[in-house]
Design an enzyme around this catalytic site. Structure first.
Site, PDB file in Angstrom:
ATOM      1  N   TYR A  45      22.299  45.389 -29.291  1.00 25.21           N
ATOM      2  CA  TYR A  45      23.679  45.678 -29.690  1.00 25.21           C
ATOM      3  C   TYR A  45      23.715  46.479 -31.007  1.00 25.21           C
ATOM      4  O   TYR A  45      24.654  47.205 -31.279  1.00 25.21           O
ATOM      5  CB  TYR A  45      24.444  44.372 -29.943  1.00 25.21           C
ATOM      6  CG  TYR A  45      24.970  43.667 -28.718  1.00 25.21           C
ATOM      7  CD1 TYR A  45      24.661  44.079 -27.427  1.00 25.21           C
ATOM      8  CD2 TYR A  45      25.800  42.549 -28.877  1.00 25.21           C
ATOM      9  CE1 TYR A  45      25.155  43.395 -26.323  1.00 25.21           C
ATOM     10  CE2 TYR A  45      26.312  41.874 -27.776  1.00 25.21           C
ATOM     11  CZ  TYR A  45      25.980  42.295 -26.508  1.00 25.21           C
ATOM     12  OH  TYR A  45      26.482  41.624 -25.435  1.00 25.21           O
ATOM     13  N   GLY A  46      22.669  46.277 -31.810  1.00 28.59           N
ATOM     14  CA  GLY A  46      22.699  46.739 -33.195  1.00 28.59           C
ATOM     15  C   GLY A  46      22.798  48.236 -33.390  1.00 28.59           C
ATOM     16  O   GLY A  46      23.166  48.707 -34.460  1.00 28.59           O
ATOM     17  N   CYS A  76      25.379  35.941 -32.790  1.00 30.62           N
ATOM     18  CA  CYS A  76      24.899  37.312 -32.953  1.00 30.62           C
ATOM     19  C   CYS A  76      25.619  37.883 -34.170  1.00 30.62           C
ATOM     20  O   CYS A  76      26.859  37.887 -34.212  1.00 30.62           O
ATOM     21  CB  CYS A  76      25.251  38.095 -31.696  1.00 30.62           C
ATOM     22  SG  CYS A  76      24.953  39.856 -31.823  1.00 30.62           S
ATOM     23  N   ASN A  77      24.842  38.318 -35.138  1.00 24.59           N
ATOM     24  CA  ASN A  77      25.449  38.866 -36.360  1.00 24.59           C
ATOM     25  C   ASN A  77      26.198  40.158 -36.079  1.00 24.59           C
ATOM     26  O   ASN A  77      27.234  40.434 -36.682  1.00 24.59           O
ATOM     27  CB  ASN A  77      24.365  39.139 -37.401  1.00 24.59           C
ATOM     28  CG  ASN A  77      23.777  37.873 -37.977  1.00 24.59           C
ATOM     29  OD1 ASN A  77      24.173  37.435 -39.032  1.00 24.59           O
ATOM     30  ND2 ASN A  77      22.844  37.270 -37.261  1.00 24.59           N
ATOM     31  N   THR A  78      25.653  40.966 -35.167  1.00 27.15           N
ATOM     32  CA  THR A  78      26.278  42.252 -34.843  1.00 27.15           C
ATOM     33  C   THR A  78      27.663  42.023 -34.235  1.00 27.15           C
ATOM     34  O   THR A  78      28.655  42.614 -34.692  1.00 27.15           O
ATOM     35  CB  THR A  78      25.376  43.031 -33.857  1.00 27.15           C
ATOM     36  OG1 THR A  78      24.076  43.148 -34.440  1.00 27.15           O
ATOM     37  CG2 THR A  78      25.933  44.389 -33.547  1.00 27.15           C
ATOM     38  N   GLU A 155      12.193  40.454 -28.682  1.00 27.13           N
ATOM     39  CA  GLU A 155      12.444  40.366 -27.229  1.00 27.13           C
ATOM     40  C   GLU A 155      11.135  40.489 -26.437  1.00 27.13           C
ATOM     41  O   GLU A 155      11.014  39.963 -25.341  1.00 27.13           O
ATOM     42  CB  GLU A 155      13.430  41.455 -26.786  1.00 27.13           C
ATOM     43  CG  GLU A 155      14.865  41.255 -27.267  1.00 27.13           C
ATOM     44  CD  GLU A 155      15.635  40.153 -26.521  1.00 27.13           C
ATOM     45  OE1 GLU A 155      15.402  39.948 -25.324  1.00 27.13           O
ATOM     46  OE2 GLU A 155      16.463  39.484 -27.173  1.00 27.13           O
ATOM     47  N   THR A 188      20.107  37.084 -35.508  1.00 23.30           N
ATOM     48  CA  THR A 188      19.627  35.810 -34.971  1.00 23.30           C
ATOM     49  C   THR A 188      18.231  35.921 -34.340  1.00 23.30           C
ATOM     50  O   THR A 188      17.603  34.904 -34.056  1.00 23.30           O
ATOM     51  CB  THR A 188      20.630  35.237 -33.948  1.00 23.30           C
ATOM     52  OG1 THR A 188      20.933  36.256 -32.982  1.00 23.30           O
ATOM     53  CG2 THR A 188      21.898  34.788 -34.632  1.00 23.30           C
ATOM     54  N   HIS A 189      17.766  37.141 -34.141  1.00 23.07           N
ATOM     55  CA  HIS A 189      16.383  37.317 -33.679  1.00 23.07           C
ATOM     56  C   HIS A 189      15.362  37.072 -34.801  1.00 23.07           C
ATOM     57  O   HIS A 189      14.216  36.716 -34.536  1.00 23.07           O
ATOM     58  CB  HIS A 189      16.166  38.748 -33.158  1.00 23.07           C
ATOM     59  CG  HIS A 189      16.731  39.008 -31.799  1.00 23.07           C
ATOM     60  ND1 HIS A 189      18.073  39.176 -31.577  1.00 23.07           N
ATOM     61  CD2 HIS A 189      16.127  39.139 -30.592  1.00 23.07           C
ATOM     62  CE1 HIS A 189      18.272  39.408 -30.284  1.00 23.07           C
ATOM     63  NE2 HIS A 189      17.111  39.387 -29.669  1.00 23.07           N
TER      64      HIS A 189
HETATM   65  N1  DGL Z   1      20.687  39.056 -32.420  1.00 22.39           N
HETATM   66  C1  DGL Z   1      21.668  40.008 -32.715  1.00 22.39           C
HETATM   67  C2  DGL Z   1      22.190  39.920 -34.118  1.00 22.39           C
HETATM   68  O1  DGL Z   1      22.218  38.835 -34.647  1.00 22.39           O
HETATM   69  C3  DGL Z   1      21.629  41.349 -32.084  1.00 22.39           C
HETATM   70  C4  DGL Z   1      20.401  42.180 -32.166  1.00 22.39           C
HETATM   71  C5  DGL Z   1      20.612  43.417 -31.338  1.00 22.39           C
HETATM   72  O2  DGL Z   1      20.952  43.268 -30.169  1.00 22.39           O
HETATM   73  O3  DGL Z   1      20.453  44.524 -31.868  1.00 22.39           O
HETATM   74  O4  DGL Z   1      22.614  40.885 -34.693  1.00 22.39           O
END
Ligand code: DGL
Length: 274
Positions: A45-46, A76-78, A155, A188-189
Site C-alpha cells: 500500500y505504501g 496498517c500505518n499507511t 512478505e 506493522t511489518h
Molecule cells: N503494513 C503496512 C503499514 O503499516 C503497509 C505496508 C505496505 O503495504 O506498504 O504501513
C-alpha cells in the site's frame, strides 16, 4: 447487546504485517476472536496514492462489516494515515488505527525529545506521526525516513538476511547520526525486522512497536462500550479466521511464522466486489 460481546474483532492490513498487531491482541485480550484480512493481491500500500489506499480500505471495512465484527483495527500505518478519518465517518462500528497509539507511546518513552519514525513512503509523506506527536509534546523533534523495501522483504520472510541487513544499513544511516533516542516502527511489518533494525541503529535507541499500545486502546474501547468478551475459550485456539485477496498458501506459511499456533486455513475473498 449482550450477544455483540461475542462477535469478533476485524483487523486488516495490506499483507502479513497486521499480524504483529493480532499477536498483541491475542496476548492482551485472549478471549477475543479475530477476523483478519490481508490484502495480499494489492500489497504494498505504501507506494500507492491516498485515493487508492482509501478505496481499498473502504472495501475491506465493508467486508468486515458483513462478517459481523464488533470493532475494527486498521493494523496498517499507511491506511491509518491516509484513510482512518474517512473510515470513521463511514462506519458505525468503533474503529481505531495504529498511528495515534504509536505516537503516544514514543512521547512517553523519549528522554531527549528526538524521535525517529520509519515507515512507508505514504506514512512518512503524510506527516501523521509528527502531527500527533506535536499535539502531545510540542517540543519534540521528529525525524522520518521511508523504508519502502522493508515491506516486500517481510512478505518474503527475509527477516534476518544479509540482503535485509544491507538495505537497513542504507536506510538507517542518516538516523544513526541524528541523536534520536527513540525509533517508532511505523509500519506493522517492521516489528518482524526488529533484530536487524536494533543491530544497525544501536542499543541506545529504544524501538517502539505501536502494536502494544494499540491492543491496550482496543481493550479500553471494548471495556467502555461494554463489548469485552468475558467468555473464556479455554484451550480452543482455532477460533480466528484469516482471509486474503490472493496467495492463501503463501500467506499461511508466513503467518504461521508470526502467530506460533497453527493457522489451519486461509480463504481467498474477491475484495474488489465489496
Ligand atoms: N503494513 C503496512 C503499514 O503499516 C503497509 C505496508 C505496505 O503495504 O506498504 O504501513
Amino acid at each position: 447487546m449482550e450477544k455483540k460481546k461475542y462477535a469478533p474483532i476485524g483487523v486488516f492490513d495490506s499483507g502479513v504485517g497486521g499480524l504483529t498487531v493480532v499477536k498483541e491482541i491475542m496476548h492482551q485480550i485472549p478471549n477475543e476472536k479475530v477476523v483478519y484480512f490481508g490484502d495480499t493481491a494489492r500489497v504494498p500500500y505504501g507506494s500507492k496514492s491516498k485515493e487508492t489506499v482509501t478505496k481499498y480500505a473502504e472495501q475491506i471495512v465493508r467486508f468486515l462489516e458483513q462478517q459481523g465484527v464488533k470493532a475494527i483495527v486498521v493494523a496498517c500505518n499507511t491506511a491509518s494515515s491516509y484513510a482512518l478519518d474517512i473510515l470513521e465517518k463511514e462506519t458505525d462500528i468503533p474503529i481505531i488505527g495504529v498511528v495515534k497509539p504509536g505516537a503516544k507511546c514514543a512521547v512517553e518513552v523519549t528522554r531527549n525529545q528526538k524521535i525517529g519514525v520509519i515507515g512507508t513512503d505514504a506514512t512518512i509523506g503524510s506527516k501523521m506521526y509528527p502531527k500527533y506527536i506535536e499535539t502531545l509534546s510540542p517540543k519534540a523533534e521528529v525525524i522520518g525516513k521511508a523504508c519502502p523495501l522493508f515491506c516486500p522483504l517481510v512478505e518474503e520472510g527475509m527477516w534476518e538476511d544479509p540482503v535485509t541487513d544491507e538495505i537497513a544499513r542504507r536506510y538507517l544511516v542518516e538516523l544513526i547520526d541524528s541523536g534520536i533516542d527513540t525509533l517508532i516502527l511505523g509500519c506493522t511489518h517492521y516489528p518482524l525486522l526488529r533484530k536487524t533494525v536494533q543491530k544497525i541503529i544501536g542499543e541506545q535507541v529504544t524501538l517502539i512497536n505501536p502494536a502494544y499500545e494499540t491492543a491496550r486502546e482496543l481493550k479500553e474501547l471494548l471495556t467502555k462500550e461494554n463489548l469485552l468478551n468475558d467468555q473464556e475459550r479455554g484451550l480452543n485456539t482455532n477460533i480466528h479466521q484469516f482471509y486474503v485477496s490472493d496467495g492463501a498458501e503463501k500467506f499461511k506459511t508466513i503467518a504461521n511464522m508470526i502467530l506460533k499456533y497453527g493457522i489451519l486455513s486461509t480463504k481467498v475473498v474477491q475484495i474488489e466486489n465489496y
